[in-house]
Scaffold this motif. Sequence first.
Motif, PDB file in Angstrom:
ATOM      1  N   ASP A 105       4.558   2.428  -0.083  1.00 48.85           N
ATOM      2  CA  ASP A 105       4.309   2.350   1.263  1.00 48.85           C
ATOM      3  C   ASP A 105       2.640   2.304   1.505  1.00 48.85           C
ATOM      4  O   ASP A 105       1.997   3.180   0.682  1.00 48.85           O
ATOM      5  N   ASP A 106       2.289   1.769   2.534  1.00 48.70           N
ATOM      6  CA  ASP A 106       0.822   1.869   2.934  1.00 48.70           C
ATOM      7  C   ASP A 106       0.756   2.902   4.040  1.00 48.70           C
ATOM      8  O   ASP A 106       1.618   2.587   5.083  1.00 48.70           O
ATOM      9  N   ALA A 108      -1.239   3.635   5.999  1.00 48.38           N
ATOM     10  CA  ALA A 108      -2.118   2.878   7.004  1.00 48.38           C
ATOM     11  C   ALA A 108      -1.249   2.169   8.147  1.00 48.38           C
ATOM     12  O   ALA A 108      -1.609   1.794   9.333  1.00 48.38           O
ATOM     13  N   THR A 109       0.067   1.758   7.500  1.00 50.51           N
ATOM     14  CA  THR A 109       1.145   1.118   8.446  1.00 50.51           C
ATOM     15  C   THR A 109       1.843   1.946   9.297  1.00 50.51           C
ATOM     16  O   THR A 109       2.970   1.593   9.927  1.00 50.51           O
ATOM     17  N   GLY A 110       1.417   3.348   9.408  1.00 49.24           N
ATOM     18  CA  GLY A 110       2.236   4.257  10.315  1.00 49.24           C
ATOM     19  C   GLY A 110       2.013   4.057  11.676  1.00 49.24           C
ATOM     20  O   GLY A 110       1.083   3.357  12.193  1.00 49.24           O
ATOM     21  N   ALA A 173       9.576  -2.684   6.272  1.00 47.83           N
ATOM     22  CA  ALA A 173       8.339  -3.157   5.690  1.00 47.83           C
ATOM     23  C   ALA A 173       6.817  -2.352   6.021  1.00 47.83           C
ATOM     24  O   ALA A 173       6.137  -2.496   5.341  1.00 47.83           O
ATOM     25  N   THR A 174       7.068  -1.528   7.032  1.00 50.71           N
ATOM     26  CA  THR A 174       5.871  -0.579   7.256  1.00 50.71           C
ATOM     27  C   THR A 174       6.496   0.619   7.521  1.00 50.71           C
ATOM     28  O   THR A 174       7.820   1.041   7.840  1.00 50.71           O
ATOM     29  N   LEU A 175       5.654   1.789   7.744  1.00 59.67           N
ATOM     30  CA  LEU A 175       6.066   3.069   7.858  1.00 59.67           C
ATOM     31  C   LEU A 175       6.433   3.404   9.361  1.00 59.67           C
ATOM     32  O   LEU A 175       7.384   3.873   9.954  1.00 59.67           O
ATOM     33  N   ALA A 176       5.779   2.501  10.278  1.00 56.75           N
ATOM     34  CA  ALA A 176       6.028   2.702  11.628  1.00 56.75           C
ATOM     35  C   ALA A 176       7.458   1.943  11.885  1.00 56.75           C
ATOM     36  O   ALA A 176       8.143   2.674  12.558  1.00 56.75           O
ATOM     37  N   GLU A 177       7.776   1.064  11.175  1.00 59.75           N
ATOM     38  CA  GLU A 177       9.105   0.424  11.274  1.00 59.75           C
ATOM     39  C   GLU A 177      10.156   1.471  10.979  1.00 59.75           C
ATOM     40  O   GLU A 177      11.365   1.605  11.551  1.00 59.75           O
TER      41      GLU A 177
END
Length: 201
Positions: A105-106, A108-110, A173-177
Amino acid sequence: MFPLGTVLVPGMPLPLHVFEPRYRAMLRDCLAGDRTFGVVLIERGSEVGGGDVRTDVGTRARIVEAEELPDGRWAVVALGVERIRVDRWLPDDPYPRAEVTAWPDDPATGPAEDPRPAITAQLRRAGALVRELGHPGAPLDLELDGDPVVDSYQAMLAAPLGPADRHQLLAAATLAERWSLLRDRLTEQIELLEARLSFGG
């Protein structure tokens, strides 16, 4: 690879009783190597004898304890160490195998705003409702105040969700998702739990 009917999350312990000959062979190879194997969810079918449909996102596990029992079975404890993506399934010979790539996980994608206070409140509400229904729930003193990636996995484990929902969160795909999906799933679960309580469980 070890396809299972459950979702392994990084940081989660995985106790196993290994009895099938093919998985005993896999275990011996793992112990002779780097002690790791991949775990993916079985979407349909059964892991017994093959013929299953497997997901293409999973978790690499590392064996931390392994004991062979007198009847040839193995008692194993593994630990989820990293998320992986399956690039290609290979023939199940002599056991399930695949080519995989680490999929970290990145951070920065939060999301722009920290979702953890709201998610923590939802987890505590869901845990309280589960207890009211007479089942063990998530710890009511759960704190999410560390690494955002680790916290997302801890929240997944604490949420009263089934394997399909957990896999969807793992594969985000992203932390935000992931946080957004978790919020939505918890909202749904809280509504269901409240409905069950209103109808007497």
